[in-house]
Design an enzyme around this catalytic site. Sequence first.
Site, short mmCIF file in Angstrom:
data_model
loop_
_atom_site.label_atom_id
_atom_site.label_comp_id
_atom_site.label_asym_id
_atom_site.label_seq_id
_atom_site.Cartn_x
_atom_site.Cartn_y
_atom_site.Cartn_z
N ASP A 88 -1.74 6.43 6.40
CA ASP A 88 -2.80 5.55 5.87
C ASP A 88 -3.04 4.47 6.93
O ASP A 88 -2.24 3.56 7.09
CB ASP A 88 -2.35 4.93 4.55
CG ASP A 88 -3.36 3.92 4.00
OD1 ASP A 88 -4.40 3.68 4.65
OD2 ASP A 88 -3.10 3.37 2.90
N LYS B 206 -12.55 -1.99 6.22
CA LYS B 206 -11.84 -3.00 7.00
C LYS B 206 -12.41 -3.05 8.43
O LYS B 206 -12.86 -4.07 8.87
CB LYS B 206 -10.35 -2.68 7.04
CG LYS B 206 -9.54 -3.23 5.87
CD LYS B 206 -9.59 -2.40 4.64
CE LYS B 206 -8.94 -3.04 3.44
NZ LYS B 206 -8.02 -2.16 2.74
N TRP C 112 0.82 -1.21 0.00
CA TRP C 112 0.00 0.00 0.00
C TRP C 112 0.85 1.26 0.00
O TRP C 112 0.54 2.22 -0.71
CB TRP C 112 -0.97 0.01 1.18
CG TRP C 112 -2.01 -1.06 1.06
CD1 TRP C 112 -2.18 -2.14 1.86
CD2 TRP C 112 -3.02 -1.17 0.04
NE1 TRP C 112 -3.22 -2.91 1.41
CE2 TRP C 112 -3.75 -2.35 0.30
CE3 TRP C 112 -3.36 -0.40 -1.07
CZ2 TRP C 112 -4.81 -2.76 -0.50
CZ3 TRP C 112 -4.42 -0.81 -1.87
CH2 TRP C 112 -5.13 -1.98 -1.58
#
Length: 383
Positions: free
Chosen positions: A185, A209, A111
């Site tokens: 993030d 999530k 990511w």
Amino acid sequence: MQHRPYNFAPGPATMPESVLTQAARDMLDWNGCGMGVMEMSHRGKEFTSIIEKAERDLRDLLAVPAEFHILFMQGGGLGENAIVPMNLCGPLAGTAQAAEVQTDFVITGGWSQKSAKEARKYAQVNVAASNEGNQHRHLPDPATWQLSSQPRYVHICSNETVFGVEFPSLPDLKALGCDAPLVVDCSSHIASRPVEWDKVGVAFAGAQKNLGPAGVTLAFVRDDLLNQAMPICPSAFNYKNVANNQSMYNTPPTFGIYMAGLVFQWIKDQGGVAAMEQLAIAKSTRLYAAIDASSLYENKVDANCRSRMNVPFFLRGDDGLPLLDAEHPRNAAFLAGAKARGLLNLKGHKSAGGMRASIYNAMPLEGVDALVTYLHDFERTQP
Ligand SMILES: *Cc1c(COP(=O)(O)O)cnc(C)c1O
């Protein structure tokens, strides 16, 4: 089966059952108003009360300081990879746009890699540190980061969902001699532990999530960072516009916000983020202990940065080497046996191979216990 299957999917992911039940009850008629949430005007008093409560509860749960705006946005985690540079790399007050704006990225997995790639479209990107050299298994020590002299911001991914690397605490940029804001993030572990807001400039997270359905992205933006957007920044993604309009600059993802609000209430009912953290410690400790104690399974992430949310692991082949390929007969048998017991979505991300158990807030301890039992049982069937 007396319970629903345990869903270890990485996101969209398992939701608290009571939240789903409540949403089903409200589907046709929210709170006696004669409309479902999807049918309401986002500016009506019903939805206004929903978003205001959601924001209050989230601020409360995460102890978000007053100088941070909470923005309910769209575009997901990857959208934020572009939205952040477009909001932070424009001209600073009283200056012309600098020719080259510098940003720093710390790469700890897939990511953060993607974030750096996207930011390169808008700014100079310096990779200050990376764990690519050892297959994303360690956390580069902040003391070794090669930060540039005046980056506009420093980006980290505080929990790498694919490779299972989590910062045990956020880096203190000031202590490293860097005045730039930290951009975090935290998509895949938000609300599983407290946030060290004094170290943060911007934090963002897709909801799917730990907080709700896909379609809502939370952004937490410190007040002083609202005035440096690039002129090309789309107005619907301009943090200042969104903040000045209480996330109603354009139609927000109303149903997702409502669902996230139910999840916030659920977390409060469980005892808040502190309770989620204790549960995450209990679940991840049990799972890693089972993996480490076995000769069939392995996880090679350094103990000091193993994720409490995403636990990747490999089955070993007869030669003792990890079996990356999900189609390998041993992996296929493992996944089929898991599914037969109601343990779903344990296949690893395609870029990592092997297996991964995502054990977000809504995964009960019983789900992890069922997985640990299965790990033992499956191992006994192997030669
Ligand atoms: C899932 C995830 C994303 C991607 O989010 P999208 O909503 O699919 O854009 C970004 N960052 C992290 C850490 C993630 O886990």
